[in-house]
Design a protein around this motif. Structure first.
Motif, PDB file in Angstrom:
ATOM      1  N   ILE A  48      39.873 -30.757  -1.073  1.00 18.12           N
ATOM      2  CA  ILE A  48      39.056 -30.534   0.123  1.00 18.12           C
ATOM      3  C   ILE A  48      38.454 -29.133   0.084  1.00 18.12           C
ATOM      4  O   ILE A  48      37.266 -28.941   0.371  1.00 18.12           O
ATOM      5  CB  ILE A  48      39.889 -30.761   1.407  1.00 18.12           C
ATOM      6  CG1 ILE A  48      40.190 -32.252   1.559  1.00 18.12           C
ATOM      7  CG2 ILE A  48      39.185 -30.210   2.636  1.00 18.12           C
ATOM      8  CD1 ILE A  48      41.222 -32.567   2.629  1.00 18.12           C
ATOM      9  N   ALA A  49      39.261 -28.137  -0.287  1.00 22.31           N
ATOM     10  CA  ALA A  49      38.766 -26.752  -0.372  1.00 22.31           C
ATOM     11  C   ALA A  49      37.662 -26.649  -1.420  1.00 22.31           C
ATOM     12  O   ALA A  49      36.644 -25.969  -1.192  1.00 22.31           O
ATOM     13  CB  ALA A  49      39.915 -25.807  -0.693  1.00 22.31           C
ATOM     14  N   GLN A  50      37.813 -27.326  -2.539  1.00 17.83           N
ATOM     15  CA  GLN A  50      36.779 -27.291  -3.588  1.00 17.83           C
ATOM     16  C   GLN A  50      35.497 -27.933  -3.078  1.00 17.83           C
ATOM     17  O   GLN A  50      34.398 -27.416  -3.318  1.00 17.83           O
ATOM     18  CB  GLN A  50      37.266 -28.025  -4.837  1.00 17.83           C
ATOM     19  CG  GLN A  50      38.291 -27.281  -5.636  1.00 17.83           C
ATOM     20  CD  GLN A  50      38.802 -28.104  -6.825  1.00 17.83           C
ATOM     21  OE1 GLN A  50      38.457 -29.273  -6.977  1.00 17.83           O
ATOM     22  NE2 GLN A  50      39.634 -27.480  -7.642  1.00 17.83           N
ATOM     23  N   LEU A  51      35.624 -29.062  -2.386  1.00 16.83           N
ATOM     24  CA  LEU A  51      34.435 -29.732  -1.845  1.00 16.83           C
ATOM     25  C   LEU A  51      33.724 -28.851  -0.831  1.00 16.83           C
ATOM     26  O   LEU A  51      32.495 -28.779  -0.798  1.00 16.83           O
ATOM     27  CB  LEU A  51      34.822 -31.072  -1.210  1.00 16.83           C
ATOM     28  CG  LEU A  51      35.194 -32.186  -2.185  1.00 16.83           C
ATOM     29  CD1 LEU A  51      35.755 -33.385  -1.437  1.00 16.83           C
ATOM     30  CD2 LEU A  51      33.975 -32.590  -3.020  1.00 16.83           C
ATOM     31  N   ARG A  52      34.479 -28.159   0.013  1.00 20.02           N
ATOM     32  CA  ARG A  52      33.865 -27.270   1.007  1.00 20.02           C
ATOM     33  C   ARG A  52      33.141 -26.111   0.329  1.00 20.02           C
ATOM     34  O   ARG A  52      32.052 -25.718   0.740  1.00 20.02           O
ATOM     35  CB  ARG A  52      34.939 -26.759   1.975  1.00 20.02           C
ATOM     36  CG  ARG A  52      35.371 -27.822   2.938  1.00 20.02           C
ATOM     37  CD  ARG A  52      36.335 -27.296   3.971  1.00 20.02           C
ATOM     38  NE  ARG A  52      36.701 -28.378   4.874  1.00 20.02           N
ATOM     39  CZ  ARG A  52      37.878 -28.512   5.439  1.00 20.02           C
ATOM     40  NH1 ARG A  52      38.832 -27.642   5.209  1.00 20.02           N
ATOM     41  NH2 ARG A  52      38.110 -29.532   6.254  1.00 20.02           N
ATOM     42  N   ARG A  53      33.771 -25.557  -0.712  1.00 21.85           N
ATOM     43  CA  ARG A  53      33.103 -24.463  -1.447  1.00 21.85           C
ATOM     44  C   ARG A  53      31.824 -24.965  -2.090  1.00 21.85           C
ATOM     45  O   ARG A  53      30.789 -24.293  -2.082  1.00 21.85           O
ATOM     46  CB  ARG A  53      34.049 -23.878  -2.502  1.00 21.85           C
ATOM     47  CG  ARG A  53      35.116 -22.964  -1.936  1.00 21.85           C
ATOM     48  CD  ARG A  53      35.818 -22.162  -3.020  1.00 21.85           C
ATOM     49  NE  ARG A  53      36.467 -22.983  -4.032  1.00 21.85           N
ATOM     50  CZ  ARG A  53      37.709 -23.493  -3.931  1.00 21.85           C
ATOM     51  NH1 ARG A  53      38.434 -23.244  -2.856  1.00 21.85           N
ATOM     52  NH2 ARG A  53      38.203 -24.235  -4.896  1.00 21.85           N
TER      53      ARG A  53
END
Length: 103
Positions: free
Chosen positions: A92-97
């Motif tokens: 999720i953090a990678q997708l947000r970045r």
């Protein structure tokens, strides 16, 4: 822990011969034919804390009770679920970045 055999403990008779079938190793009874042994274990079983006579395997590890096996399985499942949760959070953090970078 390595222990020298202390005393022949169990015998059986076979055609008028007495054959050793078990030995005492450091207060643990070893029964090679079964690849098991018996020893005194200090712990809690069925809500009673005391010394218990308990089986151990050929590696020297106590044989787990059904309750211990279930607890071990539950703990392994809890750890697996936690790892999966952490993995999902990282994705999720990678997708947000990636989303922020694409704006």
């Amino acid at each position: 822990m390595y222990c020298q055999p202390c005393t022949i403990f169990l015998v059986k008779t076979q055609r008028s011969l007495v054959c050793p079938i078990g030995f005492i190793y450091c207060n643990l009874v070893c029964i090679p034919e079964l690849e098991l042994g018996l020893g005194v274990w200090q712990g809690r079983y069925q809500d009673v804390e005391q010394p218990w006579l308990r089986w151990y395997d050929w590696t020297g590890c106590w044989v787990l009770t059904s309750t211990e096996r279930e607890s071990q399985r539950a703990e392994q499942e809890r750890q697996r679920a936690e790892q999966e949760r952490q993995r999902a959070e990282r994705l999720i953090a990678q997708l947000r970045r990636h989303e922020v970078a694409c704006r």
